[in-house]
Design a protein around this motif. Structure first.
Motif, mmCIF file in Angstrom:
data_model
loop_
_atom_site.group_PDB
_atom_site.id
_atom_site.type_symbol
_atom_site.label_atom_id
_atom_site.label_comp_id
_atom_site.label_asym_id
_atom_site.label_seq_id
_atom_site.Cartn_x
_atom_site.Cartn_y
_atom_site.Cartn_z
ATOM 1 N N ALA A 100 -20.761 29.891 -19.543
ATOM 2 C CA ALA A 100 -19.941 30.362 -20.657
ATOM 3 C C ALA A 100 -18.681 29.501 -20.729
ATOM 4 O O ALA A 100 -18.184 29.038 -19.698
ATOM 5 C CB ALA A 100 -19.572 31.827 -20.449
ATOM 6 N N PRO A 101 -18.148 29.276 -21.926
ATOM 7 C CA PRO A 101 -16.947 28.440 -22.047
ATOM 8 C C PRO A 101 -15.804 28.862 -21.122
ATOM 9 O O PRO A 101 -15.150 27.997 -20.526
ATOM 10 C CB PRO A 101 -16.570 28.578 -23.527
ATOM 11 C CG PRO A 101 -17.879 28.828 -24.205
ATOM 12 C CD PRO A 101 -18.661 29.693 -23.241
ATOM 13 N N SER A 102 -15.569 30.150 -20.967
ATOM 14 C CA SER A 102 -14.468 30.601 -20.095
ATOM 15 C C SER A 102 -14.731 30.236 -18.640
ATOM 16 O O SER A 102 -13.810 29.868 -17.907
ATOM 17 C CB SER A 102 -14.252 32.103 -20.238
ATOM 18 O OG SER A 102 -15.417 32.811 -19.846
ATOM 19 N N VAL A 103 -15.988 30.304 -18.204
ATOM 20 C CA VAL A 103 -16.360 29.955 -16.833
ATOM 21 C C VAL A 103 -16.189 28.449 -16.618
ATOM 22 O O VAL A 103 -15.622 28.009 -15.614
ATOM 23 C CB VAL A 103 -17.811 30.402 -16.534
ATOM 24 C CG1 VAL A 103 -18.333 29.807 -15.235
ATOM 25 C CG2 VAL A 103 -17.891 31.921 -16.510
ATOM 26 N N VAL A 104 -16.672 27.664 -17.557
ATOM 27 C CA VAL A 104 -16.552 26.206 -17.452
ATOM 28 C C VAL A 104 -15.084 25.799 -17.447
ATOM 29 O O VAL A 104 -14.659 24.976 -16.629
ATOM 30 C CB VAL A 104 -17.336 25.506 -18.577
ATOM 31 C CG1 VAL A 104 -17.058 24.006 -18.588
ATOM 32 C CG2 VAL A 104 -18.835 25.781 -18.427
ATOM 33 N N ASP A 105 -14.280 26.389 -18.323
ATOM 34 C CA ASP A 105 -12.844 26.076 -18.362
ATOM 35 C C ASP A 105 -12.163 26.408 -17.042
ATOM 36 O O ASP A 105 -11.329 25.640 -16.552
ATOM 37 C CB ASP A 105 -12.154 26.824 -19.501
ATOM 38 C CG ASP A 105 -12.501 26.264 -20.871
ATOM 39 O OD1 ASP A 105 -13.083 25.160 -20.955
ATOM 40 O OD2 ASP A 105 -12.199 26.961 -21.868
ATOM 41 N N GLU A 106 -12.514 27.551 -16.454
ATOM 42 C CA GLU A 106 -11.906 27.954 -15.179
ATOM 43 C C GLU A 106 -12.322 27.004 -14.061
ATOM 44 O O GLU A 106 -11.514 26.634 -13.215
ATOM 45 C CB GLU A 106 -12.297 29.395 -14.847
ATOM 46 C CG GLU A 106 -11.436 30.001 -13.776
ATOM 47 C CD GLU A 106 -11.616 31.501 -13.632
ATOM 48 O OE1 GLU A 106 -11.262 32.008 -12.548
ATOM 49 O OE2 GLU A 106 -12.095 32.162 -14.568
ATOM 50 N N MET A 107 -13.575 26.576 -14.083
ATOM 51 C CA MET A 107 -14.054 25.633 -13.072
ATOM 52 C C MET A 107 -13.359 24.289 -13.212
ATOM 53 O O MET A 107 -12.944 23.687 -12.217
ATOM 54 C CB MET A 107 -15.572 25.481 -13.208
ATOM 55 C CG MET A 107 -16.212 24.699 -12.086
ATOM 56 S SD MET A 107 -16.241 25.644 -10.563
ATOM 57 C CE MET A 107 -16.207 24.301 -9.384
ATOM 58 N N LEU A 108 -13.191 23.807 -14.443
ATOM 59 C CA LEU A 108 -12.504 22.534 -14.666
ATOM 60 C C LEU A 108 -11.041 22.615 -14.225
ATOM 61 O O LEU A 108 -10.500 21.657 -13.663
ATOM 62 C CB LEU A 108 -12.611 22.115 -16.129
ATOM 63 C CG LEU A 108 -14.022 21.757 -16.605
ATOM 64 C CD1 LEU A 108 -14.017 21.499 -18.106
ATOM 65 C CD2 LEU A 108 -14.605 20.586 -15.841
ATOM 66 N N ALA A 109 -10.406 23.748 -14.468
ATOM 67 C CA ALA A 109 -9.021 23.925 -14.013
ATOM 68 C C ALA A 109 -8.960 23.861 -12.486
ATOM 69 O O ALA A 109 -8.042 23.250 -11.920
ATOM 70 C CB ALA A 109 -8.465 25.250 -14.526
ATOM 71 N N TRP A 110 -9.928 24.479 -11.821
ATOM 72 C CA TRP A 110 -9.969 24.435 -10.351
ATOM 73 C C TRP A 110 -10.156 23.003 -9.869
ATOM 74 O O TRP A 110 -9.510 22.581 -8.901
ATOM 75 C CB TRP A 110 -11.077 25.349 -9.834
ATOM 76 C CG TRP A 110 -11.098 25.428 -8.346
ATOM 77 C CD1 TRP A 110 -10.416 26.306 -7.567
ATOM 78 C CD2 TRP A 110 -11.819 24.572 -7.444
ATOM 79 N NE1 TRP A 110 -10.664 26.043 -6.232
ATOM 80 C CE2 TRP A 110 -11.520 24.985 -6.137
ATOM 81 C CE3 TRP A 110 -12.677 23.491 -7.627
ATOM 82 C CZ2 TRP A 110 -12.053 24.364 -5.015
ATOM 83 C CZ3 TRP A 110 -13.210 22.863 -6.508
ATOM 84 C CH2 TRP A 110 -12.897 23.308 -5.213
ATOM 85 N N LEU A 111 -11.022 22.242 -10.531
ATOM 86 C CA LEU A 111 -11.275 20.855 -10.123
ATOM 87 C C LEU A 111 -10.020 19.997 -10.219
ATOM 88 O O LEU A 111 -9.865 19.040 -9.458
ATOM 89 C CB LEU A 111 -12.380 20.237 -10.979
ATOM 90 C CG LEU A 111 -13.791 20.762 -10.740
ATOM 91 C CD1 LEU A 111 -14.747 20.206 -11.790
ATOM 92 C CD2 LEU A 111 -14.275 20.434 -9.337
ATOM 93 N N ARG A 112 -9.113 20.314 -11.125
ATOM 94 C CA ARG A 112 -7.874 19.532 -11.262
ATOM 95 C C ARG A 112 -6.961 19.704 -10.051
ATOM 96 O O ARG A 112 -6.089 18.871 -9.806
ATOM 97 C CB ARG A 112 -7.141 19.919 -12.540
ATOM 98 C CG ARG A 112 -7.853 19.431 -13.796
ATOM 99 C CD ARG A 112 -7.087 19.796 -15.069
ATOM 100 N NE ARG A 112 -7.821 19.374 -16.251
ATOM 101 C CZ ARG A 112 -8.605 20.176 -16.972
ATOM 102 N NH1 ARG A 112 -8.768 21.452 -16.633
ATOM 103 N NH2 ARG A 112 -9.232 19.719 -18.023
#
Length: 97
Positions: A57-69
């Motif tokens: 889901a977009p919210s899950v992907v966004d949260e994962m990308l934020a963590w990767l930063r």
């Protein structure tokens, strides 16, 4: 996971630069993806970066990308290149060796 024909599933590729190998980055990424319910994979690349594809889901992907930063404790992320990918319908997250 939602059917990708509904538009509720997206996939992104992230290339993570910095001190990201030899610091537990792949292990921690898999743990974070499992916690969030994301699918995809993580792997080290020969150039010293880490490649991650994350789907959900977009919210899950966004949260994962934020963590990767930020990455896990001990990592020093200097930049993350992100590109769109077509969803492939993966159901789990894995580490590729």
């Amino acid at each position: 996971m939602a059917d990708d024909t509904t538009g509720d599933v997206i996939r992104r590729r992230a290339i993570v630069h910095g001190r990201v190998q030899g610091v537990g980055f792949r292990f921690s990424t898999e743990g974070e993806a499992d916690r969030l319910g994301a699918a995809g994979f993580v792997r080290n690349r020969a150039d010293g970066t880490v490649e991650v594809e994350v789907e959900g889901a977009p919210s899950v992907v966004d949260e994962m990308l934020a963590w990767l930063r930020e990455g896990p404790l001990g990592a020093e992320v200097t930049s993350v290149e992100i590109s769109d990918e077509p969803p492939v319908g993966e159901a789990e997250f894995r580490t590729v060796h």
